[in-house]
Design an enzyme around this catalytic site. Structure first.
Site, PDB file in Angstrom:
ATOM      1  N   THR A 116       0.834  -1.212   0.000  1.00  0.00           N
ATOM      2  CA  THR A 116       0.000   0.000   0.000  1.00  0.00           C
ATOM      3  C   THR A 116       0.866   1.260   0.000  1.00  0.00           C
ATOM      4  OG1 THR A 116      -1.688  -1.192   1.247  1.00  0.00           O
ATOM      5  CG2 THR A 116      -1.828   1.203   1.280  1.00  0.00           C
ATOM      6  N   ILE A 122      -1.015  13.477   7.874  1.00  0.00           N
ATOM      7  CA  ILE A 122      -0.908  14.732   8.653  1.00  0.00           C
ATOM      8  C   ILE A 122       0.566  14.975   8.992  1.00  0.00           C
ATOM      9  CG2 ILE A 122      -1.633  15.955  10.743  1.00  0.00           C
ATOM     10  CD1 ILE A 122      -3.935  13.927  11.014  1.00  0.00           C
ATOM     11  N   ASP A 180      -0.880  -0.167  17.628  1.00  0.00           N
ATOM     12  CA  ASP A 180      -0.428   0.798  16.614  1.00  0.00           C
ATOM     13  C   ASP A 180      -0.530   2.235  17.153  1.00  0.00           C
ATOM     14  OD1 ASP A 180       0.109   1.448  13.628  1.00  0.00           O
ATOM     15  OD2 ASP A 180      -1.696   2.599  14.101  1.00  0.00           O
ATOM     16  N   LYS A 223       2.507   5.080  17.963  1.00  0.00           N
ATOM     17  CA  LYS A 223       2.511   6.470  17.489  1.00  0.00           C
ATOM     18  C   LYS A 223       2.573   7.452  18.660  1.00  0.00           C
ATOM     19  CE  LYS A 223      -0.146   5.213  13.372  1.00  0.00           C
ATOM     20  NZ  LYS A 223      -1.506   4.896  12.925  1.00  0.00           N
ATOM     21  N   GLY A 255      -3.926   4.903   4.408  1.00  0.00           N
ATOM     22  CA  GLY A 255      -4.252   4.782   2.984  1.00  0.00           C
ATOM     23  C   GLY A 255      -3.052   5.146   2.130  1.00  0.00           C
TER      24      GLY A 255
END
Ligand code: NDP
Ligand code: HSE
Length: 438
Positions: free
Chosen positions: A18, A139, A204, A208, A305
Site C-alpha cells: 500500500t 498529517i 499501533d 505512534k 491509505g
C-alpha cells in the site's frame, strides 16, 4: 545556495505494498511539481519486494525480491523502508545507515520499539532516519511538533491516531455496522496493519503516541511504559448510551506532562460531542496539541491509505532532495530532534491517573441493586455524576454510571467490590472520560 544542476537524488523502495507503491506512484504523478519545488529530481532506481509484479516496476531500472541487495546497490542514496514488521526491516535499516545511506521509514512499530538504537546508528554514521509517515498518515504532525511548535513547552497531546479504529467506531455508530464487517473493509482499503490486532488492540496507536510523546516532551522512547487498551470491548450499546449522555466514544492517545511526571496512555475515551475531536470521523486522524506560547492547535486529515501516507513519505524524500540541492550532506541534526532526551521525567502507571469514568454494569432487575452499587463507589470515595438504567433484557438490566473525577486505583477497588456483588453479572465495562481544551 540552490544549485540548478543538482544531480538527481536516487532512492530505493523496500516493500511495494500500500505505502511503497503509493510512494512510487506519487513520485511519478507529481514529478514536475516536486522537482520545481526542490531544485532536484528524484529518481526511483531500485525496488525490492517479496512478490514482484513486473508491471508495477516497469519504469524502475533495478528490481528484485532482496531488500539487502537494494541496500548494497551503490546507485541507491536513500533507502525507503515500507515493508513493515520487525525483521528484516530492522536489519535492512541498520545496514543502510551503517553504509552511510539516509533512511525513510513508515514503520512506527520499529521506531517506537527500536528507535533508540536506530537513531544512535544514524547519528554515528552522519545520516538521517526520517519517519513523518509513521504517525497519523498524511498529517505532517512530526514536522509540526519538531519544527512549527519548537518554541513551545508542550503540556499535552490528545489524538485519534489510528485510522482503522476510527473507521470502525464511526461506522458502528453512524451506520450500525458490525465490528468485523467494518474491519474487513478497512483491510480491503489498505488501512489496517498486516496483523489487524495492532489496530484493534491499540498497539499501533501506542507506537505512534510513544513517538509523539518523545518528540513533544523529550521522553526517552520507551514503548513498554505506554498504557495500551484497544477498542475490541466497545459494544454498539456503549456507543448508543454514550450518545444519550452527550458523548462520542473515540479511541484516543493522550500524553500529558505535569512537572516531571508524564501520562502516556491509549484507550477508548468518552468526549463531549461539543469537542472538535468528536467530529473527526472515518479514516481521519487528528491531534490536539497544547503549547504554552501558541495555546491549543489541532491537526487533522487522513490517517491511513496509500495516497495520504505516500504524501508524508515523499515529504521526507523532498527534505533530502532540498538538502542535496543546497549542497549539504544532511539536514542539521538539531532539526531532526536527535538531541539528548530528558532523564528527569517519569511515566505514571495507569493506577495513578485521575479521570472521570463511564461504567456499564449488567445487574439483576431487583430492588436495592442501585443502593449496593453506590455504596461500593462511596466506600472508595467516588461520587456519581449521572446514572441511566436501560430496558430489561430477560432478567437483567444495564446500569450506566458516569463518575466524578477519581483516582484509577480507587476506581479499581470499587469495581472489584461491585463485580463481587451477587446481583452483578460479568465484567463491568469501564471507559475513561476526558475533557479536552477544544
Ligand atoms: P503492505 O502489506 O501493503 O506492504 C508491505 C510490502 O512489503 C508488501 O509488498 C510485502 O510483500 C513487502 N514485504 C514484506 N516483507 C518483505 C520482505 N521480507 N522482503 C521484501 N518485501 C517484503 O503494508 P503497508 O504498505 O500497509 O504498510 C507498510 C508499512 O507502512 C508498515 O510499517 C505500516 O505500519 C506503515 N504504514 C501503513 C499505512 C497504511 O495506511 N497502510 C500508513 C502509515 C504507515 P508481499 O506483497 O509479498 O506481502
Ligand atoms: N493501520 C494504521 C491505521 C495505518 O489504521 O492508522 C496508518 O498508520
Amino acid at each position: 545556495m540552490i544549485s540548478n544542476s543538482c544531480i538527481p537524488l536516487k532512492v530505493g523502495i523496500c516493500g511495494l505494498g500500500t505505502v511503497g507503491f503509493g510512494t512510487l506512484q506519487l513520485l511519478k504523478t507529481n514529478a514536475e511539481e516536486i522537482s520545481r519545488r526542490t531544485g532536484c529530481e528524484i529518481h526511483v532506481v531500485h525496488v525490492a519486494t517479496r512478490t514482484l509484479d513486473q508491471k508495477k516496476v516497469a519504469s524502475v531500472p533495478a528490481s528484485g525480491t532482496d531488500p539487502f541487495a537494494l541496500v548494497n546497490d551503490p546507485d541507491v542514496d536513500v533507502v525507503i523502508e515500507t515493508m513493515g514488521g520487525f525483521e528484516p526491516a530492522f536489519s535492512v535499516i541498520k545496514k543502510a545507515l551503517e553504509k552511510g545511506k539516509h533512511v525513510i521509514t513508515a514503520n512506527k512499530a520499529l521506531i517506537a520499539e527500536h528507535g533508540n538504537e536506530l537513531f544512535a546508528t544514524a547519528r554515528a554514521n552522519n545520516v538521517t532516519l526520517s519517519f513523518e509517515s509513521a504517525v497519523a498518515g498524511g498529517i505532517p504532525i512530526i514536522k509540526a511538533l519538531r519544527e512549527g511548535l519548537a518554541a513551545n513547552k508542550i503540556s499535552s497531546l490528545a489524538g485519534i491516531i489510528n485510522g482503522t479504529g476510527n473507521f470502525i467506531l464511526t461506522e458502528m455508530g453512524a451506520n450500525k455496522r458490525q465490528f468485523d464487517d467494518v474491519l474487513a473493509e478497512a483491510q480491503a482499503l489498505g488501512y489496517a496493519e498486516a496483523d489487524p490486532k495492532f489496530d484493534v488492540e491499540g498497539i499501533d496507536a501506542a507506537h505512534k503516541l510513544t513517538i509523539m510523546a518523545s518528540i513533544a516532551f523529550g521522553l526517552p522512547l520507551d514503548f513498554n511504559k505506554t498504557y495500551t487498551e484497544g477498542i475490541s470491548k466497545i459494544t454498539p450499546e456503549d456507543i448508543i448510551y454514550a450518545d444519550e449522555l452527550g458523548y462520542k466514544i473515540k479511541h484516543l492517545g493522550i500524553a500529558v506532562l505535569n512537572g516531571t511526571q508524564a501520562e502516556v496512555r491509549v484507550h477508548p475515551t468518552l468526549i463531549s460531542k461539543s469537542q472538535l475531536l468528536a467530529h473527526v470521523n472515518g479514516v481521519d486522524n487528528a491531534v490536539l496539541v497544547e503549547g504554552n506560547a501558541v495555546g491549543s492547535t489541532m491537526y487533522t486529515g487522513p490517517g491511513a491509505g496509500a495516497d495520504a501516507t505516500a504524501s508524508a513519505v515523499v515529504a521526507d524524500i523532498i527534505d533530502l532532495a532540498r538538502t542535496k540541492a543546497s549542497g549539504a550532506d544532511r539536514p542539521p541534526i538539531a532539526m531532526l530532534g536527535y538531541l539528548e532526551p530528558r532523564s528527569d521525567l517519569t511515566v505514571l502507571p495507569i493506577e495513578d491517573i485521575r479521570s472521570e469514568y463511564y461504567l456499564r454494569i449488567l445487574v439483576d432487575d431487583k430492588l436495592g441493586v442501585m443502593a449496593k452499587i453506590t455504596s461500593c463507589l462511596q466506600d472508595a470515595g467516588i461520587s456519581i455524576e449521572a446514572v441511566i438504567q436501560k430496558e430489561r433484557v430477560s432478567q437483567t438490566v444495564s446500569i450506566v454510571i458516569l463518575t466524578d473525577t477519581a483516582l484509577e486505583a480507587d476506581l479499581n477497588k470499587a469495581l472489584t467490590s461491585i463485580e463481587s456483588l451477587d446481583v452483578v453479572s460479568g465484567k463491568i465495562n469501564r471507559i475513561r472520560v476526558a475533557s479536552l481544551a477544544k
